[in-house]
Design a protein around this motif. Structure first.
Motif, mmCIF file in Angstrom:
data_model
loop_
_atom_site.group_PDB
_atom_site.id
_atom_site.type_symbol
_atom_site.label_atom_id
_atom_site.label_comp_id
_atom_site.label_asym_id
_atom_site.label_seq_id
_atom_site.Cartn_x
_atom_site.Cartn_y
_atom_site.Cartn_z
ATOM 1 N N GLN A 27 0.917 -1.105 0.048
ATOM 2 C CA GLN A 27 0.087 0.068 0.198
ATOM 3 C C GLN A 27 0.885 1.206 -0.141
ATOM 4 N N THR A 28 0.299 2.316 -0.304
ATOM 5 C CA THR A 28 0.973 3.683 -0.260
ATOM 6 C C THR A 28 1.101 4.054 1.529
ATOM 7 N N ILE A 29 2.154 4.228 1.910
ATOM 8 C CA ILE A 29 2.257 4.366 3.312
ATOM 9 C C ILE A 29 1.557 5.681 3.764
ATOM 10 N N VAL A 30 0.895 5.653 4.805
ATOM 11 C CA VAL A 30 0.253 6.727 5.264
ATOM 12 C C VAL A 30 1.207 7.694 5.937
ATOM 13 N N ILE A 31 0.956 9.098 5.478
ATOM 14 C CA ILE A 31 2.208 10.052 5.555
ATOM 15 C C ILE A 31 1.959 10.734 7.056
ATOM 16 N N THR A 32 2.897 11.288 7.405
ATOM 17 C CA THR A 32 3.217 11.868 8.837
ATOM 18 C C THR A 32 1.821 12.552 9.429
ATOM 19 N N ASN A 33 1.238 13.504 8.848
ATOM 20 C CA ASN A 33 0.137 14.251 9.411
ATOM 21 C C ASN A 33 -1.064 13.391 9.721
ATOM 22 N N ASP A 34 -1.516 12.476 8.571
ATOM 23 C CA ASP A 34 -2.572 11.634 8.689
ATOM 24 C C ASP A 34 -2.272 10.563 9.503
ATOM 25 N N PHE A 35 -1.091 9.850 9.573
ATOM 26 C CA PHE A 35 -1.027 9.030 10.885
ATOM 27 C C PHE A 35 -1.200 9.335 12.084
ATOM 28 N N VAL A 36 -0.583 10.808 12.425
ATOM 29 C CA VAL A 36 -0.906 11.167 13.669
ATOM 30 C C VAL A 36 -2.345 11.483 13.987
ATOM 31 N N LYS A 37 -3.072 11.980 13.034
ATOM 32 C CA LYS A 37 -4.457 12.625 13.132
ATOM 33 C C LYS A 37 -5.388 11.139 13.247
ATOM 34 N N MET A 38 -4.787 10.048 12.874
ATOM 35 C CA MET A 38 -5.457 8.677 12.866
ATOM 36 C C MET A 38 -5.255 8.131 14.496
ATOM 37 N N MET A 39 -4.084 8.128 14.765
ATOM 38 C CA MET A 39 -3.932 7.432 15.928
ATOM 39 C C MET A 39 -4.216 8.210 17.092
ATOM 40 N N ASN A 40 -4.104 9.611 17.214
ATOM 41 C CA ASN A 40 -4.527 10.268 18.468
ATOM 42 C C ASN A 40 -6.093 9.867 18.969
ATOM 43 N N PRO A 41 -6.914 9.975 17.987
ATOM 44 C CA PRO A 41 -8.289 9.766 18.317
ATOM 45 C C PRO A 41 -8.422 8.007 18.869
ATOM 46 N N ALA A 42 -7.602 7.590 18.158
ATOM 47 C CA ALA A 42 -7.979 5.779 18.341
ATOM 48 C C ALA A 42 -7.378 5.347 19.590
ATOM 49 N N LEU A 43 -6.296 6.248 20.052
ATOM 50 C CA LEU A 43 -5.909 5.944 21.453
ATOM 51 C C LEU A 43 -6.809 6.273 22.573
ATOM 52 N N LEU A 44 -7.408 7.657 22.427
ATOM 53 C CA LEU A 44 -8.344 8.192 23.151
ATOM 54 C C LEU A 44 -9.715 7.264 23.517
ATOM 55 N N ASP A 45 -10.068 6.617 22.290
ATOM 56 C CA ASP A 45 -11.248 5.874 22.045
ATOM 57 C C ASP A 45 -10.841 4.547 22.746
ATOM 58 N N ALA A 46 -9.727 3.895 22.758
ATOM 59 C CA ALA A 46 -9.606 2.861 23.317
ATOM 60 C C ALA A 46 -9.465 3.035 24.827
ATOM 61 N N LEU A 47 -8.940 3.992 25.340
ATOM 62 C CA LEU A 47 -8.914 4.368 26.596
ATOM 63 C C LEU A 47 -10.427 4.449 27.183
ATOM 64 N N LYS A 48 -11.423 4.944 26.439
ATOM 65 C CA LYS A 48 -12.624 4.847 26.792
ATOM 66 C C LYS A 48 -13.444 3.720 26.924
ATOM 67 N N PRO A 199 -13.479 3.898 13.671
ATOM 68 C CA PRO A 199 -12.915 4.266 15.023
ATOM 69 C C PRO A 199 -13.446 3.390 16.291
ATOM 70 N N MET A 200 -14.768 3.172 16.203
ATOM 71 C CA MET A 200 -15.339 2.505 17.397
ATOM 72 C C MET A 200 -16.263 1.189 17.058
ATOM 73 N N GLY A 201 -16.551 0.430 17.813
ATOM 74 C CA GLY A 201 -17.247 -0.729 17.599
ATOM 75 C C GLY A 201 -16.411 -2.265 17.366
ATOM 76 N N ALA A 202 -17.230 -3.099 17.111
ATOM 77 C CA ALA A 202 -16.563 -4.389 16.811
ATOM 78 C C ALA A 202 -15.550 -4.240 15.610
ATOM 79 N N ASP A 203 -14.430 -4.966 15.755
ATOM 80 C CA ASP A 203 -13.155 -5.009 14.866
ATOM 81 C C ASP A 203 -12.924 -3.583 14.447
ATOM 82 N N SER A 204 -12.899 -2.551 15.296
ATOM 83 C CA SER A 204 -12.638 -1.205 15.200
ATOM 84 C C SER A 204 -11.238 -0.820 15.437
#
Length: 265
Positions: A27-48, A199-204
């Motif tokens: 695949q085309t690697i996800v560039i820096t800004n998009d990767f960070v924007k994806m991981m920040n909310p994913a981490l917060l959602d996992a904590l929730k 972002p959330m739910g089964a297999d999210s």
């Protein structure tokens, strides 16, 4: 045979394997800004998600008991044996599966979720990446990586150049990291399939991060002393994760297909 930029020579078989991998999984690697924007909310959602599980397991009313049995397939009052590792943090990689804790399923889950939450709360996303590895020129990951390098953003390694998996961890990392070192010592490797999840739910994305954190081995420090057996039991944690396995096992799951032809992992 093919020569790499570094002058390392790959065999013809290795070169063909890299091309085949690129066609199947690249695949085309996800560039820096998009990767960070994806991981920040994913981490917060996992904590929730983990916090919600903590509250459910603490409340433990009829609804929670019924939901638990429906999801887990076992009564929360049943007993299980939980094997964990004793690690000598002064002598790295010194460990032994020397203790077994007999515990009810619900108490096991309470402690397990608490340890998972502790790990997740230590993780962070850093917008300034650092190089973590230079892939071997002959391994299948080579072809899809634009600059032949892999970068880490805080605790998250950007391997979105491959769609062979969603994420993975080195589960033995907790053998050599104490809880105060998790922020710097633990890594979760993120593949391209992670990007396609909700972002959330089964297999999210959130459930995937929770799943990966559960893989880290549960450990306890060697030589720890307690005033009483009761204090020892209460003090167990927050060392390590749960030590869960994938089904099928970690070595085979990537290539295992069901009757539909889809990955059964």
């Amino acid at each position: 045979m093919a020569k790499t930029p570094a002058g390392f020579v790959c065999t013809e078989v290795e070169t063909k394997a890299a091309k085949k991998y690129s066609k199947q999984y690249g695949q085309t690697i996800v560039i820096t800004n998009d990767f960070v924007k994806m991981m920040n909310p994913a981490l917060l959602d996992a904590l929730k998600v983990l916090n919600k599980r903590q509250r459910d397991l603490a409340k433990w009313g009829k609804k929670e008991k019924d939901d638990f049995k429906d999801i887990m397939g076992v009564d929360g009052d049943a007993y299980i044996d939980d094997v964990f590792y004793i690690c000598d943090m002064k002598n790295k990689n010194t460990y032994s599966p020397s203790e077994v804790e007999t515990i009810t399923v619900v108490e096991f889950m309470r402690k397990a979720v608490d340890r998972m939450y502790n790990i997740m709360s230590q993780l962070h996303v850093d917008a300034n990446p650092v190089e973590v590895s230079l892939p071997d020129p002959c391994i299948p990951e080579l072809a899809p990586v634009p600059d032949k390098k892999v970068y880490k953003y805080g605790n998250f390694v950007n391997r979105t150049f491959t769609s062979q998996y969603s994420a993975f961890v080195e589960r033995t990392a907790t053998w050599t990291c104490s809880p105060e070192q998790y922020k710097d010592g633990l890594e979760i490797h993120i593949g391209y399939n992670f990007c396609k999840k909700n972002p959330m739910g089964a297999d999210s994305r959130a459930s995937t991060l929770c799943h990966e954190v559960s893989h880290f081995y549960r450990v306890e420090p060697k030589g720890a002393t307690w005033a009483s057996e009761e204090d020892k039991i209460k003090s167990r944690g927050p060392w390590g994760g749960v030590g869960t396995d994938d089904l099928p096992n970690d070595q085979d799951y990537k290539q295992s297909k069901g009757s539909s032809g889809k990955n059964i992992y």
